[in-house]
Scaffold this active site. Structure first.
Site, PDB file in Angstrom:
ATOM      1  N   LYS A  52       0.840  -1.205   0.000  1.00 44.12           N
ATOM      2  CA  LYS A  52       0.000   0.000   0.000  1.00 44.12           C
ATOM      3  C   LYS A  52       0.875   1.255   0.000  1.00 44.12           C
ATOM      4  O   LYS A  52       0.583   2.226  -0.701  1.00 44.12           O
ATOM      5  CB  LYS A  52      -0.951  -0.024   1.209  1.00 44.12           C
ATOM      6  CG  LYS A  52      -2.046  -1.076   1.050  1.00 44.12           C
ATOM      7  CD  LYS A  52      -2.800  -1.370   2.325  1.00 44.12           C
ATOM      8  CE  LYS A  52      -3.726  -2.566   2.132  1.00 44.12           C
ATOM      9  NZ  LYS A  52      -4.371  -3.013   3.372  1.00 44.12           N
ATOM     10  N   GLN A  96      -4.910  -1.890   9.606  1.00 43.25           N
ATOM     11  CA  GLN A  96      -4.710  -3.206   8.999  1.00 43.25           C
ATOM     12  C   GLN A  96      -5.303  -4.297   9.892  1.00 43.25           C
ATOM     13  O   GLN A  96      -4.977  -4.390  11.069  1.00 43.25           O
ATOM     14  CB  GLN A  96      -3.200  -3.438   8.774  1.00 43.25           C
ATOM     15  CG  GLN A  96      -2.866  -4.716   8.044  1.00 43.25           C
ATOM     16  CD  GLN A  96      -3.339  -4.723   6.592  1.00 43.25           C
ATOM     17  OE1 GLN A  96      -3.135  -3.778   5.846  1.00 43.25           O
ATOM     18  NE2 GLN A  96      -3.985  -5.807   6.189  1.00 43.25           N
ATOM     19  N   ASP A 119     -11.296   2.219   3.690  1.00 36.34           N
ATOM     20  CA  ASP A 119     -11.496   0.767   3.547  1.00 36.34           C
ATOM     21  C   ASP A 119     -12.984   0.447   3.361  1.00 36.34           C
ATOM     22  O   ASP A 119     -13.330  -0.671   2.990  1.00 36.34           O
ATOM     23  CB  ASP A 119     -10.992   0.042   4.806  1.00 36.34           C
ATOM     24  CG  ASP A 119      -9.646  -0.643   4.582  1.00 36.34           C
ATOM     25  OD1 ASP A 119      -9.292  -0.890   3.411  1.00 36.34           O
ATOM     26  OD2 ASP A 119      -8.958  -0.928   5.579  1.00 36.34           O
TER      27      ASP A 119
END
Ligand code: NAP
Length: 293
Positions: A52, A96, A119
Protein backbone atom coordinates in the site's frame (compact mmCIF):
# COMPACT_ATOMS: atom_id res chain seq x y z
CA UNK A 1 -11.00 -18.08 -22.64
CA UNK A 2 -9.70 -14.63 -21.81
CA UNK A 3 -7.49 -14.06 -18.82
CA UNK A 4 -8.49 -11.03 -16.74
CA UNK A 5 -5.20 -9.22 -16.18
CA UNK A 6 -5.64 -7.40 -12.87
CA UNK A 7 -2.02 -6.29 -12.85
CA UNK A 8 -2.43 -4.48 -16.14
CA UNK A 9 -5.80 -2.90 -15.24
CA UNK A 10 -4.46 -1.81 -11.85
CA UNK A 11 -1.41 -0.19 -13.50
CA UNK A 12 -3.69 1.71 -15.92
CA UNK A 13 -5.87 3.02 -13.09
CA UNK A 14 -2.81 3.91 -10.98
CA UNK A 15 -1.45 6.01 -13.87
CA UNK A 16 -4.81 7.75 -14.20
CA UNK A 17 -4.81 8.55 -10.47
CA UNK A 18 -1.19 9.81 -10.63
CA UNK A 19 -2.17 12.20 -13.47
CA UNK A 20 -5.11 13.52 -11.45
CA UNK A 21 -2.78 14.10 -8.49
CA UNK A 22 -0.38 16.06 -10.74
CA UNK A 23 -3.31 18.22 -11.83
CA UNK A 24 -4.35 18.84 -8.22
CA UNK A 25 -0.79 19.87 -7.29
CA UNK A 26 -0.45 22.04 -10.41
CA UNK A 27 -3.65 23.83 -9.40
CA UNK A 28 -2.14 24.56 -5.97
CA UNK A 29 -3.99 21.79 -4.13
CA UNK A 30 -2.83 19.47 -1.38
CA UNK A 31 -1.22 16.09 -2.03
CA UNK A 32 -3.65 13.28 -0.99
CA UNK A 33 -2.50 11.65 2.24
CA UNK A 34 -3.24 8.04 3.22
CA UNK A 35 -2.24 6.87 6.67
CA UNK A 36 -2.00 3.28 7.85
CA UNK A 37 -2.08 1.80 11.33
CA UNK A 38 -0.23 -1.47 11.79
CA UNK A 39 -0.44 -3.47 15.01
CA UNK A 40 2.19 -6.16 15.62
CA UNK A 41 4.55 -7.73 13.10
CA UNK A 42 2.49 -10.33 11.24
CA UNK A 43 4.26 -11.18 7.96
CA UNK A 44 1.08 -10.98 5.85
CA UNK A 45 0.01 -7.63 7.31
CA UNK A 46 3.54 -6.22 6.94
CA UNK A 47 3.63 -7.13 3.25
CA UNK A 48 0.11 -5.81 2.56
CA UNK A 49 1.05 -2.54 4.22
CA UNK A 50 4.33 -2.34 2.26
CA UNK A 51 2.37 -2.79 -1.00
CA UNK A 52 0.00 0.00 0.00
CA UNK A 53 2.89 2.36 0.82
CA UNK A 54 4.45 1.56 -2.58
CA UNK A 55 1.15 2.18 -4.37
CA UNK A 56 0.89 5.56 -2.60
CA UNK A 57 4.32 6.50 -3.98
CA UNK A 58 3.29 5.43 -7.48
CA UNK A 59 0.12 7.55 -7.26
CA UNK A 60 1.94 10.60 -5.88
CA UNK A 61 0.22 10.40 -2.47
CA UNK A 62 1.79 11.15 0.87
CA UNK A 63 1.71 8.05 3.05
CA UNK A 64 2.40 7.62 6.72
CA UNK A 65 2.55 4.52 8.87
CA UNK A 66 1.79 4.37 12.57
CA UNK A 67 3.03 1.23 14.28
CA UNK A 68 1.97 -0.28 17.57
CA UNK A 69 3.26 -3.40 19.29
CA UNK A 70 0.86 -6.34 19.42
CA UNK A 71 0.22 -5.74 23.15
CA UNK A 72 -1.06 -2.18 22.53
CA UNK A 73 -4.13 -1.40 24.61
CA UNK A 74 -7.46 -0.76 22.94
CA UNK A 75 -7.49 2.67 24.59
CA UNK A 76 -4.17 3.65 22.98
CA UNK A 77 -5.36 2.42 19.60
CA UNK A 78 -8.56 4.45 19.96
CA UNK A 79 -6.43 7.51 20.77
CA UNK A 80 -4.41 6.95 17.57
CA UNK A 81 -7.66 6.77 15.60
CA UNK A 82 -8.98 9.92 17.22
CA UNK A 83 -5.74 11.74 16.32
CA UNK A 84 -6.04 10.62 12.69
CA UNK A 85 -9.72 11.60 12.58
CA UNK A 86 -8.72 15.09 13.72
CA UNK A 87 -5.57 15.51 11.61
CA UNK A 88 -6.55 17.86 8.76
CA UNK A 89 -3.64 16.66 6.61
CA UNK A 90 -4.83 13.01 6.64
CA UNK A 91 -7.51 12.44 3.99
CA UNK A 92 -8.07 8.77 4.70
CA UNK A 93 -6.64 5.99 6.84
CA UNK A 94 -6.82 2.27 7.32
CA UNK A 95 -6.26 0.01 10.29
CA UNK A 96 -4.71 -3.21 9.00
CA UNK A 97 -6.79 -6.22 10.04
CA UNK A 98 -6.79 -8.69 11.69
CA UNK A 99 -6.08 -7.12 15.08
CA UNK A 100 -4.84 -9.03 18.15
CA UNK A 101 -7.58 -10.91 19.99
CA UNK A 102 -7.70 -8.57 23.00
CA UNK A 103 -8.88 -5.72 20.76
CA UNK A 104 -12.52 -5.39 19.73
CA UNK A 105 -12.21 -5.01 15.95
CA UNK A 106 -15.73 -3.68 15.48
CA UNK A 107 -15.17 -1.01 18.14
CA UNK A 108 -12.05 0.13 16.26
CA UNK A 109 -13.83 0.20 12.88
CA UNK A 110 -16.69 2.25 14.33
CA UNK A 111 -14.25 4.76 15.84
CA UNK A 112 -13.01 5.73 12.36
CA UNK A 113 -14.59 8.88 10.94
CA UNK A 114 -16.71 7.54 8.00
CA UNK A 115 -15.39 10.44 5.89
CA UNK A 116 -11.88 9.02 6.27
CA UNK A 117 -12.87 5.32 6.19
CA UNK A 118 -11.26 4.53 2.83
CA UNK A 119 -11.50 0.77 3.55
CA UNK A 120 -15.28 1.20 3.53
CA UNK A 121 -15.77 -0.95 6.66
CA UNK A 122 -17.65 1.58 8.84
CA UNK A 123 -21.39 0.78 9.18
CA UNK A 124 -22.22 4.20 7.70
CA UNK A 125 -20.37 3.33 4.49
CA UNK A 126 -21.74 -0.23 4.49
CA UNK A 127 -25.30 1.08 4.97
CA UNK A 128 -24.91 3.70 2.26
CA UNK A 129 -23.56 1.02 -0.08
CA UNK A 130 -26.59 -1.17 0.53
CA UNK A 131 -29.04 1.59 -0.46
CA UNK A 132 -26.96 2.82 -3.39
CA UNK A 133 -25.73 6.13 -1.92
CA UNK A 134 -22.24 7.52 -2.57
CA UNK A 135 -19.83 5.86 -0.13
CA UNK A 136 -16.40 4.37 0.22
CA UNK A 137 -16.74 0.88 -1.24
CA UNK A 138 -14.85 -1.96 0.34
CA UNK A 139 -11.68 -2.21 -1.75
CA UNK A 140 -11.80 -5.81 -3.01
CA UNK A 141 -15.43 -5.73 -4.24
CA UNK A 142 -14.84 -2.29 -5.76
CA UNK A 143 -11.79 -3.73 -7.56
CA UNK A 144 -13.86 -6.61 -8.95
CA UNK A 145 -16.41 -4.11 -10.29
CA UNK A 146 -13.58 -2.18 -11.97
CA UNK A 147 -12.40 -5.40 -13.67
CA UNK A 148 -15.90 -6.21 -14.94
CA UNK A 149 -16.19 -2.66 -16.23
CA UNK A 150 -12.77 -2.68 -17.88
CA UNK A 151 -13.49 -5.93 -19.76
CA UNK A 152 -17.04 -4.75 -20.55
CA UNK A 153 -18.45 -7.96 -19.15
CA UNK A 154 -22.22 -7.97 -19.46
CA UNK A 155 -23.73 -8.48 -16.00
CA UNK A 156 -27.31 -7.29 -16.59
CA UNK A 157 -29.82 -10.06 -15.92
CA UNK A 158 -27.03 -12.61 -15.45
CA UNK A 159 -27.03 -15.05 -12.59
CA UNK A 160 -24.15 -14.15 -10.29
CA UNK A 161 -23.26 -16.69 -7.62
CA UNK A 162 -21.02 -15.53 -4.76
CA UNK A 163 -19.43 -18.16 -2.52
CA UNK A 164 -18.61 -16.52 0.83
CA UNK A 165 -20.50 -13.93 2.88
CA UNK A 166 -17.82 -12.03 4.78
CA UNK A 167 -18.38 -8.36 5.55
CA UNK A 168 -15.35 -7.32 3.50
CA UNK A 169 -15.85 -9.40 0.32
CA UNK A 170 -18.89 -11.68 -0.03
CA UNK A 171 -21.66 -9.40 1.22
CA UNK A 172 -20.48 -6.16 -0.43
CA UNK A 173 -19.81 -7.81 -3.82
CA UNK A 174 -23.28 -9.39 -3.69
CA UNK A 175 -24.72 -5.93 -2.92
CA UNK A 176 -22.84 -4.29 -5.78
CA UNK A 177 -23.83 -6.97 -8.29
CA UNK A 178 -27.46 -6.54 -7.21
CA UNK A 179 -27.55 -2.77 -7.65
CA UNK A 180 -29.45 -1.22 -10.54
CA UNK A 181 -26.25 -0.06 -12.21
CA UNK A 182 -23.66 -1.08 -14.76
CA UNK A 183 -21.89 -3.29 -13.91
CA UNK A 184 -24.53 -4.78 -11.66
CA UNK A 185 -28.21 -5.50 -12.30
CA UNK A 186 -27.52 -9.21 -11.83
CA UNK A 187 -29.64 -11.85 -10.14
CA UNK A 188 -27.53 -12.74 -7.14
CA UNK A 189 -27.26 -15.90 -5.05
CA UNK A 190 -24.93 -16.04 -2.05
CA UNK A 191 -23.62 -19.40 -0.78
CA UNK A 192 -21.86 -20.06 2.52
CA UNK A 193 -20.79 -22.85 4.81
CA UNK A 194 -24.40 -23.83 5.59
CA UNK A 195 -25.45 -24.04 1.93
CA UNK A 196 -26.19 -27.62 0.89
CA UNK A 197 -25.06 -28.83 -2.56
CA UNK A 198 -23.12 -25.71 -3.52
CA UNK A 199 -22.09 -27.30 -6.83
CA UNK A 200 -25.72 -27.43 -7.99
CA UNK A 201 -25.91 -23.66 -7.47
CA UNK A 202 -22.50 -22.70 -8.86
CA UNK A 203 -23.28 -24.68 -12.03
CA UNK A 204 -26.09 -22.17 -12.69
CA UNK A 205 -23.74 -19.20 -12.47
CA UNK A 206 -23.07 -16.98 -15.46
CA UNK A 207 -20.70 -15.11 -13.16
CA UNK A 208 -19.10 -17.05 -10.32
CA UNK A 209 -17.26 -15.17 -7.57
CA UNK A 210 -15.33 -17.42 -5.20
CA UNK A 211 -14.39 -15.74 -1.91
CA UNK A 212 -14.12 -18.40 0.75
CA UNK A 213 -10.41 -18.95 1.34
CA UNK A 214 -10.39 -22.69 0.57
CA UNK A 215 -7.70 -23.46 -2.01
CA UNK A 216 -9.01 -25.04 -5.21
CA UNK A 217 -12.54 -25.43 -3.76
CA UNK A 218 -14.14 -24.67 -7.15
CA UNK A 219 -13.52 -27.62 -9.44
CA UNK A 220 -14.33 -27.91 -13.14
CA UNK A 221 -17.55 -29.84 -12.48
CA UNK A 222 -18.88 -26.88 -10.46
CA UNK A 223 -18.66 -24.43 -13.36
CA UNK A 224 -21.03 -23.82 -16.25
CA UNK A 225 -19.22 -23.76 -19.61
CA UNK A 226 -18.73 -20.13 -20.72
CA UNK A 227 -18.99 -18.69 -17.19
CA UNK A 228 -17.03 -15.67 -15.97
CA UNK A 229 -15.01 -16.80 -12.94
CA UNK A 230 -13.60 -14.33 -10.41
CA UNK A 231 -11.24 -15.90 -7.88
CA UNK A 232 -10.81 -13.79 -4.75
CA UNK A 233 -9.11 -16.46 -2.66
CA UNK A 234 -5.51 -15.96 -1.62
CA UNK A 235 -4.38 -18.67 0.74
CA UNK A 236 -0.69 -19.13 1.49
CA UNK A 237 0.25 -22.76 0.92
CA UNK A 238 3.67 -24.25 1.65
CA UNK A 239 5.86 -24.64 -1.39
CA UNK A 240 9.52 -25.54 -0.87
CA UNK A 241 10.25 -24.80 -4.56
CA UNK A 242 9.30 -21.15 -4.10
CA UNK A 243 12.03 -18.81 -2.78
CA UNK A 244 9.64 -17.65 -0.02
CA UNK A 245 8.73 -21.21 0.94
CA UNK A 246 5.05 -20.56 0.14
CA UNK A 247 2.85 -19.45 -2.71
CA UNK A 248 -0.62 -17.99 -3.02
CA UNK A 249 -3.39 -20.31 -4.05
CA UNK A 250 -6.83 -19.24 -5.21
CA UNK A 251 -10.22 -20.77 -4.43
CA UNK A 252 -10.52 -22.03 -8.01
CA UNK A 253 -8.75 -25.03 -9.54
CA UNK A 254 -7.44 -22.72 -12.27
CA UNK A 255 -5.78 -25.31 -14.56
CA UNK A 256 -8.96 -27.36 -14.96
CA UNK A 257 -11.52 -24.55 -14.77
CA UNK A 258 -9.85 -21.97 -17.06
CA UNK A 259 -10.42 -23.86 -20.34
CA UNK A 260 -14.19 -23.86 -19.70
CA UNK A 261 -14.56 -20.14 -18.94
CA UNK A 262 -15.22 -17.08 -21.04
CA UNK A 263 -13.15 -15.00 -18.59
CA UNK A 264 -11.15 -15.91 -15.48
CA UNK A 265 -8.90 -14.12 -12.99
CA UNK A 266 -5.57 -15.76 -12.13
CA UNK A 267 -4.11 -15.92 -8.61
CA UNK A 268 -1.89 -14.01 -8.19
CA UNK A 269 -2.38 -11.16 -10.67
CA UNK A 270 -6.18 -11.02 -10.79
CA UNK A 271 -8.21 -9.48 -7.98
CA UNK A 272 -5.25 -8.81 -5.64
CA UNK A 273 -3.70 -5.85 -7.49
CA UNK A 274 -7.16 -4.33 -7.89
CA UNK A 275 -7.74 -4.27 -4.14
CA UNK A 276 -4.80 -1.95 -3.61
CA UNK A 277 -5.65 0.34 -6.52
CA UNK A 278 -9.26 0.61 -5.24
CA UNK A 279 -7.88 1.81 -1.94
CA UNK A 280 -5.89 4.46 -3.84
CA UNK A 281 -9.06 5.41 -5.72
CA UNK A 282 -10.96 5.77 -2.44
CA UNK A 283 -8.16 7.94 -1.04
CA UNK A 284 -8.38 10.25 -4.04
CA UNK A 285 -12.17 10.43 -3.57
CA UNK A 286 -11.59 11.31 0.10
CA UNK A 287 -8.97 13.95 -0.72
CA UNK A 288 -11.22 15.59 -3.30
CA UNK A 289 -14.29 15.33 -1.01
CA UNK A 290 -16.30 13.52 -3.68
CA UNK A 291 -18.19 11.23 -1.31
CA UNK A 292 -18.84 13.54 1.64
CA UNK A 293 -18.57 17.13 0.27
P1 NAP B 1 -13.68 -15.06 5.59
O1 NAP B 1 -14.01 -13.86 6.41
O2 NAP B 1 -12.96 -16.21 6.21
O3 NAP B 1 -15.06 -15.60 4.97
C1 NAP B 1 -15.10 -16.77 4.26
C2 NAP B 1 -16.52 -17.03 3.81
O4 NAP B 1 -16.53 -18.25 3.08
C3 NAP B 1 -17.50 -17.19 4.98
O5 NAP B 1 -18.70 -16.54 4.67
C4 NAP B 1 -17.69 -18.70 5.07
O6 NAP B 1 -18.99 -19.09 5.44
C5 NAP B 1 -17.49 -19.13 3.63
N1 NAP B 1 -17.01 -20.50 3.57
C6 NAP B 1 -15.93 -21.03 4.19
N2 NAP B 1 -15.82 -22.34 3.90
C7 NAP B 1 -16.83 -22.63 3.08
C8 NAP B 1 -17.26 -23.81 2.43
N3 NAP B 1 -16.59 -24.96 2.57
N4 NAP B 1 -18.34 -23.76 1.66
C9 NAP B 1 -19.02 -22.60 1.51
N5 NAP B 1 -18.68 -21.43 2.08
C10 NAP B 1 -17.60 -21.46 2.86
O7 NAP B 1 -12.84 -14.69 4.33
P2 NAP B 1 -12.72 -13.31 3.47
O8 NAP B 1 -12.06 -12.28 4.28
O9 NAP B 1 -14.00 -13.03 2.79
O10 NAP B 1 -11.69 -13.81 2.37
C11 NAP B 1 -11.97 -14.88 1.49
C12 NAP B 1 -10.72 -15.20 0.69
O11 NAP B 1 -10.40 -14.07 -0.08
C13 NAP B 1 -9.48 -15.49 1.53
O12 NAP B 1 -8.66 -16.41 0.83
C14 NAP B 1 -8.78 -14.16 1.58
O13 NAP B 1 -7.38 -14.28 1.78
C15 NAP B 1 -9.07 -13.64 0.21
N6 NAP B 1 -9.03 -12.19 0.07
C16 NAP B 1 -8.31 -11.71 -0.96
C17 NAP B 1 -8.27 -10.36 -1.19
C18 NAP B 1 -7.50 -9.87 -2.35
O14 NAP B 1 -7.19 -8.69 -2.40
N7 NAP B 1 -7.21 -10.71 -3.33
C19 NAP B 1 -8.92 -9.48 -0.33
C20 NAP B 1 -9.67 -10.00 0.72
C21 NAP B 1 -9.72 -11.37 0.91
P3 NAP B 1 -19.62 -18.79 6.89
O15 NAP B 1 -19.99 -17.32 6.86
O16 NAP B 1 -20.80 -19.65 6.94
O17 NAP B 1 -18.55 -19.08 7.89
Amino acid sequence: MQLIDGKHVAATIRERIAKQVEQIIAAGGKRPHLAGVLVGHDGGSESYMASKVKACEQCGFTSSLIRHDSDVSQETLLQTISALNNDPDVDGFIVQLPLPRHIDEQRIIEAIDPRKDVDGFHPINVGRLSIGLPCFRSATPAGIMMLLEHYQIDTRGKHCVVVGRSNIVGKPIATLMLQKATPGNATVTVCHSATPDIAAITRQADILIAALGKPHFVSADMVKPGAVVIDVGTTRVEDPTSPRGWRLRGDVDFDNVAPMCSYITPVPGGVGPMTIVSLMHNTLLAATRQIYP
